[in-house]
Design an enzyme around this catalytic site. Structure first.
Site, PDB file in Angstrom:
ATOM      1  N   GLY A   1       0.773  -1.255   0.166  1.00 19.33           N
ATOM      2  CA  GLY A   1       0.029   0.054   0.045  1.00 19.33           C
ATOM      3  C   GLY A   1       0.865   1.306  -0.024  1.00 19.33           C
TER       4      GLY A   1
ATOM      5  N   CYS B   1       5.525  -6.169   1.266  1.00 23.58           N
ATOM      6  CA  CYS B   1       5.761  -4.730   1.381  1.00 23.58           C
ATOM      7  C   CYS B   1       5.059  -3.873   2.624  1.00 23.58           C
ATOM      8  CB  CYS B   1       5.210  -4.329   0.208  1.00 23.58           C
ATOM      9  SG  CYS B   1       6.203  -2.642  -0.204  1.00 23.58           S
ATOM     10  N   TYR B   2       4.049  -3.018   2.380  1.00 20.17           N
ATOM     11  CA  TYR B   2       3.409  -2.480   3.735  1.00 20.17           C
ATOM     12  C   TYR B   2       2.971  -3.311   4.387  1.00 20.17           C
ATOM     13  CZ  TYR B   2      -0.166   0.440   5.936  1.00 20.17           C
ATOM     14  OH  TYR B   2      -1.084   1.009   7.058  1.00 20.17           O
TER      15      TYR B   2
ATOM     16  N   HIS C   1       7.922  -7.530  -4.141  1.00 24.23           N
ATOM     17  CA  HIS C   1       6.569  -7.936  -4.639  1.00 24.23           C
ATOM     18  C   HIS C   1       6.539  -9.146  -5.428  1.00 24.23           C
ATOM     19  CE1 HIS C   1       4.457  -4.202  -3.693  1.00 24.23           C
ATOM     20  NE2 HIS C   1       5.733  -3.802  -3.481  1.00 24.23           N
TER      21      HIS C   1
ATOM     22  N   GLU D   1       4.243 -10.787  -6.679  1.00 22.45           N
ATOM     23  CA  GLU D   1       3.361 -10.937  -7.606  1.00 22.45           C
ATOM     24  C   GLU D   1       3.444 -10.347  -9.052  1.00 22.45           C
ATOM     25  OE1 GLU D   1       3.487  -8.939  -5.098  1.00 22.45           O
ATOM     26  OE2 GLU D   1       2.115  -6.937  -5.323  1.00 22.45           O
TER      27      GLU D   1
ATOM     28  N   SER E   1     -21.537  -6.084 -27.269  1.00 26.35           N
ATOM     29  CA  SER E   1     -20.876  -5.285 -28.397  1.00 26.35           C
ATOM     30  C   SER E   1     -20.296  -6.215 -29.382  1.00 26.35           C
ATOM     31  CB  SER E   1     -19.595  -4.597 -27.694  1.00 26.35           C
ATOM     32  OG  SER E   1     -18.560  -5.332 -27.201  1.00 26.35           O
TER      33      SER E   1
ATOM     34  N   ASP F   1     -15.495  -9.413 -23.659  1.00 24.10           N
ATOM     35  CA  ASP F   1     -16.058  -9.030 -22.365  1.00 24.10           C
ATOM     36  C   ASP F   1     -17.599  -9.142 -22.296  1.00 24.10           C
ATOM     37  OD1 ASP F   1     -13.532  -8.946 -22.519  1.00 24.10           O
ATOM     38  OD2 ASP F   1     -13.421  -6.772 -22.191  1.00 24.10           O
ATOM     39  N   SER F   2     -18.122  -8.462 -23.102  1.00 22.60           N
ATOM     40  CA  SER F   2     -19.615  -8.379 -23.086  1.00 22.60           C
ATOM     41  C   SER F   2     -20.259  -9.678 -23.550  1.00 22.60           C
ATOM     42  CB  SER F   2     -20.354  -7.416 -23.968  1.00 22.60           C
ATOM     43  OG  SER F   2     -20.068  -7.807 -25.237  1.00 22.60           O
TER      44      SER F   2
ATOM     45  N   LYS G   1      -8.046 -10.410 -18.405  1.00 26.42           N
ATOM     46  CA  LYS G   1      -8.564 -10.806 -19.640  1.00 26.42           C
ATOM     47  C   LYS G   1      -8.294 -12.465 -19.821  1.00 26.42           C
ATOM     48  CE  LYS G   1      -9.871  -9.311 -23.698  1.00 26.42           C
ATOM     49  NZ  LYS G   1     -10.703  -7.857 -23.786  1.00 26.42           N
TER      50      LYS G   1
END
Ligand code: XMP
Length: 529
Positions: free
Chosen positions: A71, A98-99, A185, A187, A239, A243-244, A385
């Site tokens: 953070g 980290c934080y 980090h 990730e 669309s 995604d839609s 995605k």
């Protein structure tokens, strides 16, 4: 109060399926959601939750492990976000990043020292303890740091597991509990063995078996949607994109014929797009599909407009008008489903500035305005995605749709440089179809992330038979990119370019020249407008 971190759309966490669960507590890091995705890659369900989720609630949810994200705050700063101190007594393995590490260390009396300067970038980590967390990771490896404060004086309750040149305790473990801290980090992909480290935490430390599948997520989201919607109707704007489509397929699975889909044909679509949507959502999934033929409305509004931003504004406005009118015709609809993904949330700036600011709810991420009066359902809002694509496959969407290149909202309008007319759009649509077809034939469609044709606003001289011609130019664009923020032009083989060019010039009237775009982003953009 919702359990979910503010970026989440779901009304609350339900761990009804008794599946292995890891919770990531959100202290405002921009990579918090990325941690959840890395854990899900280990086939363990993982969700982002509020940083202050009470320990009692965590006990009820019964997670196998907790990860405290990084953070932007300093643990000593005013209003620095704090977890419920009881979480350290739950007996659940904890990994602070980290934080999050500073919170872990401070919970047991270690002193945190403000860094003299922020450390940012790659550095070498040297581990000096064969802890389960470091199993299979070389003694020296590259890690990514991004921090101001660090732990210099470790209290007697911890052991140091690894160091970097400037950070004596870059990884620590509490002596009598499975509570860990990492200054770097794991990730981000810049951390060489970050994935392995998180996998070790999840499997070795937390004891997860990795039995979660994307189908469990579909079931979970379906259940949340059903509970939220009750017997109301949901409208989903389609669309033609991934995604839609995945959103609609998921909603169809959840609520069947309570779903109405609206697809606006703005006249700026790719070839056959409308028919593909009809086939998929009218025939295959038998949704209440409303195809609105609004080509004339859009083209009339765009007549004579050449400025790209003006084109976008007009298209956005007409779209809202058309959508609103169609939505009004659908009775009892109180919900609107949108295929917002996590990267859209980040890019829109909706979740960039820490827990305090994210309390504001930023629902409208580039979609329809809130004035439409619907409650939003965004079931993909926590996903990336590739996870959405996996979901699409699982829901039975065809590969062709699931892997479709992105297509901008303003459609062919921003690829038809200069004035937009039905004729110019038809030229472009045909050229684009040829480019894509040849790309597929050459087995390169999935090698590049976006490819298309552009109709230029210039004409050039040519010959046809004995006559001089003065006709249009098509540009071909094909790029490779990870995130669409930067992109490299892709060196398409000459014979593929040759086939595209020959077909375009031979079969499309009014085109006598084809050029290939060899510019990368930056300084160019992917689109030409
Ligand atoms: P650029 O051209 O900015 O494109 O390098 C990056 C990505 O964004 C897409 N793009 C848009 N998408 N509305 C959209 O929905 C737009 O106005 C728009 N402009 C660009 C582009 O296709 C690429 O994937």
């Amino acid at each position: 109060m919702s359990d979910i971190a503010p970026a989440g759309s779901s009304p609350g966490l339900v761990n009804t399926q008794d599946e292995e669960l890891i919770l990531v507590m959100d202290f405002g890091s921009q990579t918090a959601q990325l941690i959840t995705r890395r854990v899900r890659e280990q086939n363990v369900f993982c969700q982002l939750v509020r940083h202050d989720l009470p320990a009692s609630r965590i006990r009820e949810l019964n997670p196998k492990g907790l990860i405290l994200s990084g953070g932007p705050a300093s643990v000593y700063g005013d209003g620095a976000p704090q977890p419920d101190p009881e979480i350290f007594k739950l007996g659940i393995p904890i990994l602070g990043i980290c934080y999050g590490m500073q919170l872990v260390c401070r919970s047991q009396g270690s002193a945190i020292t403000p860094g003299e300067s922020r450390e940012f970038g790659r550095t070498t980590l040297r581990s000096h303890d064969l802890d389960a967390l470091f199993q299979g990771i070389p003694v020296e490896s590259t890690v990514w740091m991004s921090h101001g404060d660090q732990v210099n004086n470790l209290s007697e309750y911890f052991v140091s597991l690894a160091e970097t040149e400037t950070c004596p305790h870059a990884a620590v473990r509490q002596k009598d509990a499975a509570i860990y801290g990492l200054q770097f980090h794991p990730e981000v992909t810049h951390t060489e063995f970050g994935g392995r480290l998180l996998a070790n935490f999840v499997t070795q430390v937390c004891g997860c078996h990795g039995t979660w599948r994307i189908s469990s997520l579909i079931e979970r989201e379906s259940q949340i949607i059903r509970e939220r919607v009750g017997s109301d109707r949901v409208i989903c704007g389609l669309s033609g994109g991934v995604d839609s489509s995945v959103t609609a397929a998921l909603l169809y699975q959840a609520i069947g014929d309570q779903l109405s889909c609206i697809f606006v044909d703005n006249g700026l679509l790719r070839k056959d797009e409308r028919e593909e949507v009809r086939r998929e959502f009218g025939d295959h999934f038998k949704t209440d599909l409303h195809i609105v033929d609004a080509e004339k409305q859009f083209l009339d509004a765009l007549a004579g407009v050449t400025d790209p931003q003006k084109k976008r504004k007009i298209i956005g406005k007409v779209f809202i008008d058309v959508f609103r009118a169609e939505a009004k015709s659908i009775q009892d609809a109180h919900f609107l489903a949108q295929g917002t993904l996590y990267p859209d949330v980040i890019e829109s700036g909706a979740n960039v500035d820490g827990p305090a600011a994210t309390i504001k709810s930023h629902h409208n991420v580039g979609g329809l305005p809130e004035e439409l009066g619907f409650e939003l359902i965004e079931p993909l809002r926590d996903l990336f995605k590739d996870e959405v694509r996996r979901m699409g496959v699982e829901l039975g969407l065809p590969d062709k749709l699931v892997w479709r290149h992105p297509f901008p909202g303003p459609g062919l309008a921003v690829r038809c440089l200069g004035e937009i007319t039905a004729e110019r759009l038809e030229t472009l649509r045909e050229a684009d179809a040829i480019v894509i077809e040849e790309l597929r034939k050459a087995n390169l469609y999935r090698t590049v992330q976006q490819a298309f044709a552009v109709l230029l606003p210039i004409q050039s001289v040519g010959v046809m038979g004995d006559a001089r011609t003065y006709e249009d130019t098509i540009a071909i664009r094909a790029v490779q990119t990870d995130d669409f923020m930067t992109a490299d032009w892709y060196p398409l083989p000459h014979e593929v370019l040759g086939r595209m060019s020959t077909r375009i010039i031979n079969s499309i009237r009014g085109v006598n020249r084809v050029v290939y775009d060899v510019s990368s982003k930056p300084p160019s953009t992917i689109e030409w407008e």
